[in-house]
Design a protein around this motif. Structure first.
Motif, short mmCIF file in Angstrom:
data_model
loop_
_atom_site.label_atom_id
_atom_site.label_comp_id
_atom_site.label_asym_id
_atom_site.label_seq_id
_atom_site.Cartn_x
_atom_site.Cartn_y
_atom_site.Cartn_z
N VAL A 146 0.66 -1.29 0.00
CA VAL A 146 -0.01 -0.01 -0.02
C VAL A 146 0.76 1.20 0.10
N GLY A 147 2.18 1.04 0.78
CA GLY A 147 2.97 2.39 0.80
C GLY A 147 3.43 2.75 -0.67
N THR A 148 3.71 1.92 -1.49
CA THR A 148 4.16 2.32 -2.82
C THR A 148 2.96 3.01 -3.61
N LEU A 149 1.65 2.63 -3.26
CA LEU A 149 0.59 3.20 -4.02
C LEU A 149 0.44 4.73 -3.39
N PHE A 150 0.35 4.61 -2.09
CA PHE A 150 0.14 6.23 -1.48
C PHE A 150 1.54 7.11 -1.61
N SER A 151 2.42 6.50 -1.92
CA SER A 151 3.89 7.45 -2.09
C SER A 151 3.71 8.01 -3.38
N PRO A 165 1.75 9.70 5.79
CA PRO A 165 1.60 8.98 6.99
C PRO A 165 -0.28 9.22 7.16
N ILE A 166 -0.55 10.20 6.94
CA ILE A 166 -1.98 10.34 7.13
C ILE A 166 -2.90 9.40 6.05
N LEU A 167 -2.30 9.03 4.99
CA LEU A 167 -3.06 7.81 3.99
C LEU A 167 -2.53 6.51 4.85
N PHE A 168 -1.24 6.43 5.18
CA PHE A 168 -0.74 4.99 5.52
C PHE A 168 -1.03 4.49 6.49
N PHE A 169 -0.93 5.26 7.75
CA PHE A 169 -1.21 4.52 9.00
C PHE A 169 -2.64 3.98 9.26
N PRO A 170 -3.77 4.77 8.90
CA PRO A 170 -5.16 4.10 9.19
C PRO A 170 -5.29 2.64 8.31
N ILE A 171 -4.84 2.82 7.08
CA ILE A 171 -4.97 1.69 6.14
C ILE A 171 -4.09 0.29 6.65
N VAL B 120 -10.74 3.84 13.43
CA VAL B 120 -9.86 3.85 12.41
C VAL B 120 -10.74 4.26 11.13
N LEU B 121 -11.83 3.92 10.78
CA LEU B 121 -12.59 4.52 9.73
C LEU B 121 -12.89 5.88 9.64
N TRP B 122 -13.04 6.46 10.86
CA TRP B 122 -12.81 7.83 10.83
C TRP B 122 -11.52 8.69 10.32
N PHE B 123 -10.61 7.83 10.82
CA PHE B 123 -9.17 8.42 10.20
C PHE B 123 -9.17 8.12 8.66
N ILE B 124 -9.91 6.96 8.19
CA ILE B 124 -9.89 7.03 6.83
C ILE B 124 -10.57 7.97 6.06
N TYR B 125 -11.82 8.43 6.74
CA TYR B 125 -12.60 9.43 6.17
C TYR B 125 -11.73 10.76 6.22
N VAL B 148 -8.38 6.47 -2.42
CA VAL B 148 -8.70 6.36 -0.78
C VAL B 148 -10.19 5.69 -0.62
N GLY B 149 -10.96 6.05 -1.36
CA GLY B 149 -12.45 5.54 -1.19
C GLY B 149 -12.45 3.88 -1.52
N ILE B 150 -11.70 3.57 -2.61
CA ILE B 150 -11.37 1.96 -2.88
C ILE B 150 -10.59 1.25 -1.90
N ILE B 151 -9.41 1.50 -1.51
CA ILE B 151 -8.42 1.10 -0.60
C ILE B 151 -9.21 1.15 0.52
N GLY B 152 -9.98 2.15 1.09
CA GLY B 152 -10.66 2.27 2.41
C GLY B 152 -11.70 1.13 2.51
N LEU B 153 -12.49 0.96 1.82
CA LEU B 153 -13.69 0.03 1.61
C LEU B 153 -13.06 -1.37 1.77
N VAL B 154 -12.14 -1.53 1.00
CA VAL B 154 -11.39 -3.08 1.04
C VAL B 154 -11.02 -3.33 2.36
N ASP B 155 -10.22 -2.31 3.03
CA ASP B 155 -9.77 -2.48 4.31
C ASP B 155 -10.68 -2.58 5.47
N ILE B 156 -12.11 -2.24 5.26
CA ILE B 156 -12.84 -1.99 6.51
C ILE B 156 -12.98 -3.67 7.11
#
Lengths: 223, 226
Positions: A146-151, A165-171, B120-125, B148-156
């Motif tokens: 995921v990091g490569t994509l977000f980078s 980090p904002i994108l990376f850590f929650p995921i 965690v979901l809140w942080f993805i939002y 982010v919308g796509i990756i986020g849903l897959v991650d939930i």
């Protein structure tokens, strides 16, 4: 050239340029050591506390180190306009993704190969076991897919060091949870079967996000 | 009246009726739960807000995929509108969850699996909005937030699974697995329906406001270029 030749060529290009500049590995390594030492200060460093907090320290350190090295992944490409060069080459975007991802994986693993023995030494804990090495490899793969994509996303934003980090850590939070838990169990002397919910969890994360990132990477760098 | 207005008024009436009925059911009709007492009534607000936090992300996911594939601005508007509503309900779910946690477990915040996953979901939002506002141009912002919308849903589901395994079982799941008494189930269902209808009403408003906004912007551009 078939797909994997292209991937290997891109990874090799990144590795050579890293071997010449030593930009990522050296700075991330120093950073990693500093974080380990600072954690040592903050937790008083008795053997008893260390047993409890060591898995957390290890994974916070690797996660931060991951962000730091991933942040640099596309910087040289951007600064020298190499990404445009790569994109006009007759190679698929998926190959670019996989190549960059494997390159990043190599850098991270090099840092971890050096950091783990030092961790063992400083904390007097057996983190250099086959179990923990397996956990580390799997979790690091999860970080870089995921990091490569977000980078690649972060490189085209304002305040790019902040965005990653904002994108990376929650995921990657499931990877962190699983890696910390698995390390904890392993340090307590658990068997391979006691690692079961956690190792497959990281492996599943790796597989799912490799496929998803692989498929949507072309939308990141399309212009 | 065009179809949009009919849809909107229909949803407005439906939401109003369902909300009123669900208020009656929650405060008058449903019996007080034996162990948790009066506090348990929060449950009929907590479940719908949590559900909307998820539903909004599903709509973001659909809008994001369609935007990346078709490149029509309307799909980005759909995803963006759903995200704006979604983060409000996710925040509400966290607040209501804390209010619930206080009398049940004696603390405002507990790392209970669903509460943790919601955080965690809140942080993805948040990431969804930040990447959009920090992108160098709007088209890029739309594209990046769609990712982010796509990756986020897959991650939930993975987040939900990992937090559940991480914390073990808490008193919470009893409500879901133990089966609800029929009046409670009825109240919950009506409440869920009311909030879902309210969500689509808000979504309709948001989408039309954003459409107007982009129309005004194009008009302004055409005036400027003259």
């Amino acid at each position: 050239m078939n797909f994997w030749h292209t991937v290997a060529a891109i990874t090799w290009k990144d590795t050579i340029s890293e071997m010449r500049t030593k930009e990522i590995v050296s700075s991330v390594l120093v950073f990693t050591l500093l974080v380990i030492v600072i954690f040592n200060f903050s937790f008083g460093a008795t053997q008893q506390t260390m047993k409890v907090v060591a898995p957390g320290i290890l994974w916070v350190t690797f996660a931060f180190a991951g962000v730091l090295s991933l942040n640099r992944l596309f910087v040289p490409e951007k600064e020298q306009d190499c990404l445009e060069g790569l994109m006009v080459c007759p190679v698929s975007r998926e190959a670019i993704y996989t190549g960059k991802m494997l390159g990043s994986l190599i850098f991270m693993l090099v840092v971890e190969v050096i950091a783990l023995p030092i961790f063992t030494l400083l904390f007097n804990l057996p983190v250099l076991s086959l179990q923990i090495v397996t956990i580390t490899v799997l979790a690091t793969f999860g970080f870089v897919v995921v990091g490569t994509l977000f980078s690649a996303v972060a490189i085209n934003t304002k305040a790019r060091e902040m965005v990653l980090p904002i994108l990376f850590f929650p995921i990657i939070s499931p990877v962190i949870i699983s890696a910390v838990k698995a390390t904890e169990i392993s340090l307590a002397g658990g068997s391979w079967s006691s690692l079961v919910p956690w190792l497959p969890m990281i492996a599943a994360f790796d597989a799912i996000f490799f496929v998803v990132s692989f498929l949507i990477f072309s939308y990141v760098i399309e212009e | 009246m065009n179809t949009n207005n009919i849809l909107r008024n229909g949803l407005l009436i439906l939401s109003f009726v369902l909300m009123t009925v669900s208020l009656y059911l929650v405060f008058v009709f449903v019996p007080t739960e034996r162990e948790m007492g009066i506090v348990q009534r929060i449950f009929y607000l907590m479940v719908p807000t949590g559900w909307l936090a998820l539903l909004s992300f599903v709509i973001i996911f659909i809008g994001s995929i369609l935007y990346l594939v078709k490149r029509a601005r309307k799909w980005d508007i759909l995803a963006m509108s759903s995200a704006e509503i979604g983060i409000v309900f996710t925040t509400l779910a966290l607040i209501v969850g804390s209010i619930w946690a206080r009398p049940i477990w004696g603390v405002w915040w507990t790392w209970e699996p669903r509460l943790t996953a919601t955080l965690v979901l809140w942080f993805i939002y948040l990431a969804y909005f930040m990447v959009r506002s920090l992108a160098t141009d709007p088209e890029r912002g739309a594209r990046y937030s769609a990712i982010v919308g796509i990756i986020g849903l897959v991650d939930i589901p993975i987040i939900a699974l990992s937090t559940t395994l991480w914390r073990g079982i808490h008193p919470g799941p009893v409500i879901f697995s133990g089966g609800l008494a029929p009046p409670m189930l009825l109240t919950l269902m009506v409440s869920l329906a009311a909030f879902t209808s309210f969500y689509f009403l808000l979504l309709q408003y948001k989408v039309s406001a954003k459409n107007d906004e982009s129309l005004i912007n194009t008009l302004r551009e055409s005036i400027k270029s003259r």
